[in-house]
Design a protein around this motif. Sequence first.
Motif, short mmCIF file in Angstrom:
data_model
loop_
_atom_site.label_atom_id
_atom_site.label_comp_id
_atom_site.label_asym_id
_atom_site.label_seq_id
_atom_site.Cartn_x
_atom_site.Cartn_y
_atom_site.Cartn_z
N GLY A 156 33.10 41.42 13.81
CA GLY A 156 34.31 41.59 13.23
C GLY A 156 34.67 40.84 12.15
O GLY A 156 33.76 40.31 11.20
N GLN A 157 35.88 40.82 12.07
CA GLN A 157 36.20 40.18 10.50
C GLN A 157 36.86 38.74 10.43
O GLN A 157 37.41 38.42 9.71
N ASN A 158 36.32 38.04 11.68
CA ASN A 158 37.00 36.92 11.66
C ASN A 158 36.07 35.56 11.57
O ASN A 158 36.40 34.38 11.72
N THR A 159 35.00 35.94 10.77
CA THR A 159 33.92 35.00 10.43
C THR A 159 33.58 35.12 8.89
O THR A 159 33.35 36.23 8.49
N GLN A 160 33.53 33.86 8.36
CA GLN A 160 32.90 33.86 6.64
C GLN A 160 31.67 33.25 6.72
O GLN A 160 31.41 32.45 7.56
N MET A 161 30.92 33.57 5.87
CA MET A 161 29.49 33.22 5.90
C MET A 161 29.32 33.13 4.33
O MET A 161 29.85 33.43 3.36
N CYS A 162 28.12 32.20 4.38
CA CYS A 162 27.50 31.88 2.78
C CYS A 162 25.83 31.74 3.03
O CYS A 162 25.55 31.14 3.91
N LEU A 163 25.22 32.49 2.12
CA LEU A 163 23.66 32.24 2.13
C LEU A 163 23.36 31.45 1.03
O LEU A 163 23.75 31.69 -0.25
N ALA A 164 22.26 30.60 1.18
CA ALA A 164 21.76 29.75 0.26
C ALA A 164 20.14 29.93 0.39
O ALA A 164 19.62 29.93 1.49
N ILE A 165 19.50 29.72 -0.93
CA ILE A 165 18.09 29.69 -0.80
C ILE A 165 17.87 28.19 -1.19
O ILE A 165 18.27 27.50 -2.14
N ILE A 166 16.85 27.47 -0.33
CA ILE A 166 16.47 26.24 -0.71
C ILE A 166 15.10 25.97 -1.06
O ILE A 166 14.34 26.71 -0.24
N ASP A 167 14.77 25.80 -2.06
CA ASP A 167 13.21 25.44 -2.64
C ASP A 167 12.90 24.14 -2.71
O ASP A 167 13.68 23.31 -3.41
N ILE A 168 11.74 23.83 -2.26
CA ILE A 168 11.11 22.37 -2.21
C ILE A 168 10.64 22.36 -4.09
O ILE A 168 9.86 23.14 -4.39
N ASP A 169 11.17 21.42 -4.57
CA ASP A 169 10.75 20.90 -6.09
C ASP A 169 9.34 20.70 -6.02
O ASP A 169 9.00 19.90 -5.12
N HIS A 170 8.59 21.01 -6.93
CA HIS A 170 7.15 20.92 -7.28
C HIS A 170 6.39 20.91 -6.12
O HIS A 170 5.38 20.28 -5.82
N PHE A 171 6.50 21.94 -5.28
CA PHE A 171 5.55 21.98 -3.96
C PHE A 171 4.33 22.39 -4.33
O PHE A 171 3.28 21.75 -3.79
N LYS A 172 4.17 23.26 -5.51
CA LYS A 172 2.52 23.48 -5.87
C LYS A 172 1.83 22.13 -6.04
O LYS A 172 0.33 22.23 -5.77
N THR A 173 2.33 21.23 -6.85
CA THR A 173 1.91 20.12 -7.06
C THR A 173 1.21 19.49 -5.57
O THR A 173 0.19 18.74 -5.67
N VAL A 174 2.23 19.44 -4.71
CA VAL A 174 2.00 18.89 -3.24
C VAL A 174 0.52 19.45 -2.83
O VAL A 174 -0.38 18.95 -2.46
N ASN A 175 0.49 21.08 -2.87
CA ASN A 175 -0.56 21.56 -2.48
C ASN A 175 -2.19 21.39 -3.43
O ASN A 175 -3.09 20.81 -2.82
N ASP A 176 -1.63 21.09 -4.74
CA ASP A 176 -2.63 21.09 -5.57
C ASP A 176 -3.32 19.45 -5.39
O ASP A 176 -4.43 19.52 -5.56
N THR A 177 -2.44 18.60 -5.22
CA THR A 177 -2.93 17.02 -5.17
C THR A 177 -3.34 16.87 -3.77
O THR A 177 -4.34 16.04 -3.72
N TYR A 178 -2.78 17.25 -2.84
CA TYR A 178 -2.83 16.60 -1.33
C TYR A 178 -3.76 17.89 -0.50
O TYR A 178 -4.20 17.45 0.91
N GLY A 179 -3.85 19.03 -0.80
CA GLY A 179 -4.20 20.06 -0.21
C GLY A 179 -3.32 20.88 0.77
O GLY A 179 -2.22 20.37 0.96
N HIS A 180 -3.71 22.06 1.21
CA HIS A 180 -2.76 22.99 1.86
C HIS A 180 -2.26 22.28 3.26
O HIS A 180 -1.19 22.72 3.88
#
Length: 175
Positions: free
Chosen positions: A28-52
Amino acid sequence: KQSNIDALTGLYNRRYFLTFLEQQQSLGQNTQMCLAIIDIDHFKTVNDTYGHDIGDEVLVQVGHIIQKNIREEDLLVRWGGEEFVLSLSWPYAGKSTSLEELQGRFEQVRQAIAATPIVVGKQKLHLTVSIGVGKRLNAALLKDCWQDILEGADKALYRAKAQGRDSVVLVDHIG
């Protein structure tokens, strides 16, 4: 249950997210919501440097940190790659949550990740995240426009990245 859980992180997945939206519509109409996207900064570097394998463990640990810093009624979803979607909800209680209060809730998550070293084997990583926050709206309406809301959150996320990462940007604050 397995079809609703991300196998790597143990968090809910996109499939569950769509079910969740349908449930919100029925509240119903009694709840307010908000969506957000969280992205890990420089994650590609983590994979490239330390492995998957290390990258996978980073995803698991970051998911746990976020989970520990949100309320039970909030929903964290592994969206894909190094991205998570976080849904915050709150009941209407005569007044709407201010943008400052909303930013503060996401800022708490951002700070928790920045302050918590990720330890994997002999590696101790200090990571940050960028968070793009979409418009707030009535939960009952979210099922029909969630893609637009996430698109706005994605634009806010790109603004956070462009401003140097490790920040929270609300779509309401970009022009």
